[in-house]
Design a protein around this motif. Structure first.
Motif, PDB file in Angstrom:
ATOM      1  N   GLU A 269       0.726  -1.082  -0.044  1.00 25.16           N
ATOM      2  CA  GLU A 269       0.011  -0.011   0.083  1.00 25.16           C
ATOM      3  C   GLU A 269       0.780   1.302  -0.061  1.00 25.16           C
ATOM      4  OE1 GLU A 269      -2.499   0.014   3.320  1.00 25.16           O
ATOM      5  OE2 GLU A 269      -3.420  -2.170   2.923  1.00 25.16           O
ATOM      6  N   SER A 270       0.315   2.401  -0.335  1.00 25.71           N
ATOM      7  CA  SER A 270       1.162   3.674  -0.384  1.00 25.71           C
ATOM      8  C   SER A 270       1.690   3.984   1.146  1.00 25.71           C
ATOM      9  CB  SER A 270       0.310   4.634  -0.735  1.00 25.71           C
ATOM     10  OG  SER A 270      -0.416   4.565  -2.086  1.00 25.71           O
ATOM     11  N   VAL A 271       2.899   4.496   0.809  1.00 18.69           N
ATOM     12  CA  VAL A 271       3.581   4.792   2.334  1.00 18.69           C
ATOM     13  C   VAL A 271       3.692   6.217   2.170  1.00 18.69           C
ATOM     14  CG1 VAL A 271       5.852   4.582   3.396  1.00 18.69           C
ATOM     15  CG2 VAL A 271       4.986   2.567   2.044  1.00 18.69           C
ATOM     16  N   PHE A 272       3.018   6.823   3.263  1.00 15.54           N
ATOM     17  CA  PHE A 272       2.952   8.349   3.320  1.00 15.54           C
ATOM     18  C   PHE A 272       3.959   8.747   4.465  1.00 15.54           C
ATOM     19  CE2 PHE A 272      -1.252   7.103   1.790  1.00 15.54           C
ATOM     20  CZ  PHE A 272      -1.284   7.474   0.764  1.00 15.54           C
ATOM     21  N   TRP A 273       4.132  10.249   4.347  1.00 16.08           N
ATOM     22  CA  TRP A 273       5.084  10.782   5.430  1.00 16.08           C
ATOM     23  C   TRP A 273       4.327  10.407   6.810  1.00 16.08           C
ATOM     24  CZ3 TRP A 273       9.922  12.000   5.015  1.00 16.08           C
ATOM     25  CH2 TRP A 273      10.212  12.424   3.796  1.00 16.08           C
ATOM     26  N   GLU A 274       3.101  10.442   6.962  1.00 23.41           N
ATOM     27  CA  GLU A 274       2.511  10.245   8.101  1.00 23.41           C
ATOM     28  C   GLU A 274       2.786   8.579   8.732  1.00 23.41           C
ATOM     29  OE1 GLU A 274       0.181  13.430   5.966  1.00 23.41           O
ATOM     30  OE2 GLU A 274       0.973  11.466   5.500  1.00 23.41           O
ATOM     31  N   THR A 275       2.970   7.944   7.769  1.00 24.59           N
ATOM     32  CA  THR A 275       3.286   6.593   8.259  1.00 24.59           C
ATOM     33  C   THR A 275       4.693   6.400   8.794  1.00 24.59           C
ATOM     34  OG1 THR A 275       2.027   5.556   6.432  1.00 24.59           O
ATOM     35  CG2 THR A 275       3.545   3.986   7.477  1.00 24.59           C
ATOM     36  N   GLU A 277       6.161   8.955  10.285  1.00 24.75           N
ATOM     37  CA  GLU A 277       6.258   9.775  11.504  1.00 24.75           C
ATOM     38  C   GLU A 277       5.485   8.731  12.754  1.00 24.75           C
ATOM     39  OE1 GLU A 277       3.800  12.858  10.484  1.00 24.75           O
ATOM     40  OE2 GLU A 277       5.526  14.209   9.507  1.00 24.75           O
ATOM     41  N   ARG A 278       4.549   7.794  12.353  1.00 20.23           N
ATOM     42  CA  ARG A 278       4.026   6.857  13.219  1.00 20.23           C
ATOM     43  C   ARG A 278       5.009   5.976  13.654  1.00 20.23           C
ATOM     44  NH1 ARG A 278      -0.963   4.220  10.891  1.00 20.23           N
ATOM     45  NH2 ARG A 278      -0.868   3.262  13.034  1.00 20.23           N
ATOM     46  N   LEU A 279       5.891   5.533  12.434  1.00 25.88           N
ATOM     47  CA  LEU A 279       6.892   4.346  12.887  1.00 25.88           C
ATOM     48  C   LEU A 279       8.232   4.989  13.578  1.00 25.88           C
ATOM     49  CD1 LEU A 279       7.477   2.969   9.305  1.00 25.88           C
ATOM     50  CD2 LEU A 279       6.647   1.782  11.207  1.00 25.88           C
ATOM     51  N   LYS A 280       8.509   6.220  13.481  1.00 20.48           N
ATOM     52  CA  LYS A 280       9.496   6.909  14.174  1.00 20.48           C
ATOM     53  C   LYS A 280       9.050   7.008  15.613  1.00 20.48           C
ATOM     54  CE  LYS A 280      12.417  10.829  14.364  1.00 20.48           C
ATOM     55  NZ  LYS A 280      13.861   9.982  14.501  1.00 20.48           N
ATOM     56  N   ALA A 281       7.827   7.411  15.855  1.00 21.80           N
ATOM     57  CA  ALA A 281       7.277   7.531  17.170  1.00 21.80           C
ATOM     58  C   ALA A 281       7.148   6.155  17.928  1.00 21.80           C
ATOM     59  CB  ALA A 281       5.674   8.155  17.022  1.00 21.80           C
ATOM     60  N   ALA A 282       6.952   5.102  17.134  1.00 21.68           N
ATOM     61  CA  ALA A 282       7.070   3.771  17.892  1.00 21.68           C
ATOM     62  C   ALA A 282       8.372   3.227  18.079  1.00 21.68           C
ATOM     63  CB  ALA A 282       6.168   2.896  17.054  1.00 21.68           C
ATOM     64  N   GLY A 283       9.268   4.004  17.812  1.00 15.75           N
ATOM     65  CA  GLY A 283      10.817   3.686  18.132  1.00 15.75           C
ATOM     66  C   GLY A 283      11.665   3.203  17.039  1.00 15.75           C
ATOM     67  N   ALA A 284      11.051   3.123  15.872  1.00 16.62           N
ATOM     68  CA  ALA A 284      11.724   2.938  14.528  1.00 16.62           C
ATOM     69  C   ALA A 284      12.740   4.146  14.577  1.00 16.62           C
ATOM     70  CB  ALA A 284      11.069   2.762  13.290  1.00 16.62           C
ATOM     71  N   SER A 285      14.128   3.465  13.882  1.00 22.52           N
ATOM     72  CA  SER A 285      15.207   4.569  13.382  1.00 22.52           C
ATOM     73  C   SER A 285      15.670   4.078  12.147  1.00 22.52           C
ATOM     74  CB  SER A 285      16.002   4.565  14.358  1.00 22.52           C
ATOM     75  OG  SER A 285      16.715   3.475  14.666  1.00 22.52           O
ATOM     76  N   ALA A 286      16.527   4.856  11.547  1.00 26.57           N
ATOM     77  CA  ALA A 286      17.223   4.661  10.092  1.00 26.57           C
ATOM     78  C   ALA A 286      16.370   4.161   9.014  1.00 26.57           C
ATOM     79  CB  ALA A 286      18.412   3.692  10.289  1.00 26.57           C
ATOM     80  N   ILE A 287      14.915   4.587   9.094  1.00 25.98           N
ATOM     81  CA  ILE A 287      13.990   4.262   8.113  1.00 25.98           C
ATOM     82  C   ILE A 287      14.337   4.630   6.570  1.00 25.98           C
ATOM     83  CG2 ILE A 287      11.509   4.219   7.729  1.00 25.98           C
ATOM     84  CD1 ILE A 287      11.219   5.265  10.458  1.00 25.98           C
ATOM     85  N   LEU A 288      14.366   3.473   5.882  1.00 27.64           N
ATOM     86  CA  LEU A 288      14.592   3.758   4.412  1.00 27.64           C
ATOM     87  C   LEU A 288      13.345   3.170   3.565  1.00 27.64           C
ATOM     88  CD1 LEU A 288      18.447   2.265   3.947  1.00 27.64           C
ATOM     89  CD2 LEU A 288      17.492   4.723   4.145  1.00 27.64           C
ATOM     90  N   VAL A 289      13.035   3.802   2.693  1.00 29.06           N
ATOM     91  CA  VAL A 289      11.880   3.412   1.539  1.00 29.06           C
ATOM     92  C   VAL A 289      12.256   3.437   0.227  1.00 29.06           C
ATOM     93  CG1 VAL A 289       9.328   3.902   1.055  1.00 29.06           C
ATOM     94  CG2 VAL A 289      10.233   4.541   3.393  1.00 29.06           C
ATOM     95  N   MET A 290      12.337   2.136  -0.495  1.00 35.55           N
ATOM     96  CA  MET A 290      12.875   2.298  -1.788  1.00 35.55           C
ATOM     97  C   MET A 290      11.802   1.714  -2.599  1.00 35.55           C
ATOM     98  SD  MET A 290      16.477   0.538  -0.512  1.00 35.55           S
ATOM     99  CE  MET A 290      15.782  -0.493   0.724  1.00 35.55           C
ATOM    100  N   PRO A 291      11.772   2.066  -4.009  1.00 32.74           N
ATOM    101  CA  PRO A 291      10.770   1.619  -5.099  1.00 32.74           C
ATOM    102  C   PRO A 291      11.443   0.089  -5.346  1.00 32.74           C
ATOM    103  CG  PRO A 291      12.488   3.136  -6.168  1.00 32.74           C
ATOM    104  CD  PRO A 291      12.704   3.320  -4.355  1.00 32.74           C
ATOM    105  N   ILE A 292      10.541  -0.653  -5.805  1.00 32.29           N
ATOM    106  CA  ILE A 292      10.533  -2.032  -6.140  1.00 32.29           C
ATOM    107  C   ILE A 292      10.303  -1.955  -7.507  1.00 32.29           C
ATOM    108  CG2 ILE A 292       9.720  -4.272  -6.253  1.00 32.29           C
ATOM    109  CD1 ILE A 292       8.448  -3.775  -3.320  1.00 32.29           C
ATOM    110  N   GLU A 293      11.664  -2.546  -8.291  1.00 30.92           N
ATOM    111  CA  GLU A 293      11.445  -2.483  -9.974  1.00 30.92           C
ATOM    112  C   GLU A 293      10.983  -3.670 -10.582  1.00 30.92           C
ATOM    113  OE1 GLU A 293      14.663  -2.699 -13.713  1.00 30.92           O
ATOM    114  OE2 GLU A 293      15.342  -2.244 -11.563  1.00 30.92           O
ATOM    115  N   LYS A 294      10.834  -4.786  -9.834  1.00 29.50           N
ATOM    116  CA  LYS A 294      10.059  -6.042 -10.230  1.00 29.50           C
ATOM    117  C   LYS A 294       9.675  -6.693  -9.101  1.00 29.50           C
ATOM    118  CE  LYS A 294      12.627  -6.275 -14.872  1.00 29.50           C
ATOM    119  NZ  LYS A 294      13.402  -5.119 -14.525  1.00 29.50           N
TER     120      LYS A 294
END
Length: 297
Positions: A269-275, A277-294
């Motif tokens: 599903e779409s990954v928005f900035w709000e997502t 922010e919620r991950l960071k607030a839950a304790g996540a760090s070094a978050i990378l979001v990358m496209p999938i080619e295939k």
């Protein structure tokens, strides 16, 4: 052009937005397409046993139903209008493709706030989709005269041909330009991949399944993203619940950081900035979001 029976055949719209999007889908599936010289009714994949038949959109269901083409890409509006006129359904809908979205709507020269369906009683309604409109009216007990037109439906009220129209709407700009307002939804549509119900030999069935798998992969990657992040192990359940559309993320312990893990997930599903922010607030760090080619499902 007589079809080459050693190859698979796919009917698509000859020109227009749906044609371009269909070609883009096939290119995304790794097919290299070439036009056959001056023949504007066919194209060929150079690296897959597939020929394209380039035809009018309302001819595509006939090509597929009769088995001239094993597969086709067409709008659901065209497919359903065709199917309503057939005693038996000779076409199988395989997959919704996520483009070509539009709605068949009743429109007229009045505001939506003033309109009620009973206003259509005894009226003339112009449309290029008489069967879809007829079904809509019959299901609601409305007795109205359906006037079939093959083009310029939006001009019917201005010319006195009909008081209302039933036409495809995407942005609504054409209705607005002609002083019309969308009043009721009749049928929502998008492009679909279809297959003939006539028998297909084993070799062709394998080719069709291989193409379907590729197309499913293209659709899956359209919105999907690959997310990598670090997280405290005790917050893993909370973070996993936030990841949109993710199934069974991969979790790997972080060397030198006891109690912390690396999380890798495909989010469908779409990954928005709000997502994020919620991950960071839950304790996540070094978050990378990358496209999938295939992706192969």
């Amino acid at each position: 052009m007589s079809p080459d029976r050693n190859r698979l055949h796919l009917a698509i719209q000859k020109s227009g937005r749906l044609s371009e999007q269909s070609r883009d889908l096939l290119k995304g599936a790794g097919l290299k397409l070439s036009q056959s010289g001056k023949n504007h009714l066919a194209a060929r994949a150079e690296n897959f046993p597939l020929d394209l038949m380039l035809v009018r959109d309302d001819d595509i269901p006939t090509f597929v139903a009769d088995g001239v083409c094993e597969l086709g890409i067409v709008g659901q509006n065209v497919l359903e209008e065709y199917a309503l006129g057939q005693p038996e359904r000779r076409i199988e809908e395989l997959l919704r493709l996520g483009f070509g979205r539009c709605s068949l709507r009743i429109a007229g020269p009045e505001s939506a706030d003033e309109f009620a369906l009973d206003r259509l009683q005894g009226q003339r309604i112009a449309t290029s989709y008489p069967r879809l409109l007829g079904r809509f009216l019959e299901q609601r007990g409305i007795d109205a005269e359906v006037v079939t037109m093959r083009g310029a439906v939006e001009l019917a009220p201005r010319l006195g041909i009909a008081g209302y129209i039933c036409d495809l709407v995407s942005t609504g700009a054409t209705l607005e330009a002609n002083g019309l307002t969308a009043l009721a939804d009749v049928f929502d549509s998008e492009a679909v991949l279809i297959r003939t119900r006539r028998p297909i030999d084993g070799a062709h069935a394998e080719k069709a399944d291989a193409l379907l798998t590729r197309i499913e992969g293209v659709i899956a990657t359209a919105e999907s993203k690959y997310i990598v992040l670090n997280a405290p192990e005790e917050r893993l359940a909370e973070i996993s619940a936030i990841l949109p559309g993710a199934e069974a993320p991969t979790v790997v312990p972080l060397i030198g950081r006891p109690g912390h893990v690396a999380v890798q997930a495909v989010c469908q599903e779409s990954v928005f900035w709000e997502t994020l922010e919620r991950l960071k607030a839950a304790g996540a760090s070094a978050i990378l979001v990358m496209p999938i080619e295939k992706m192969m499902l």
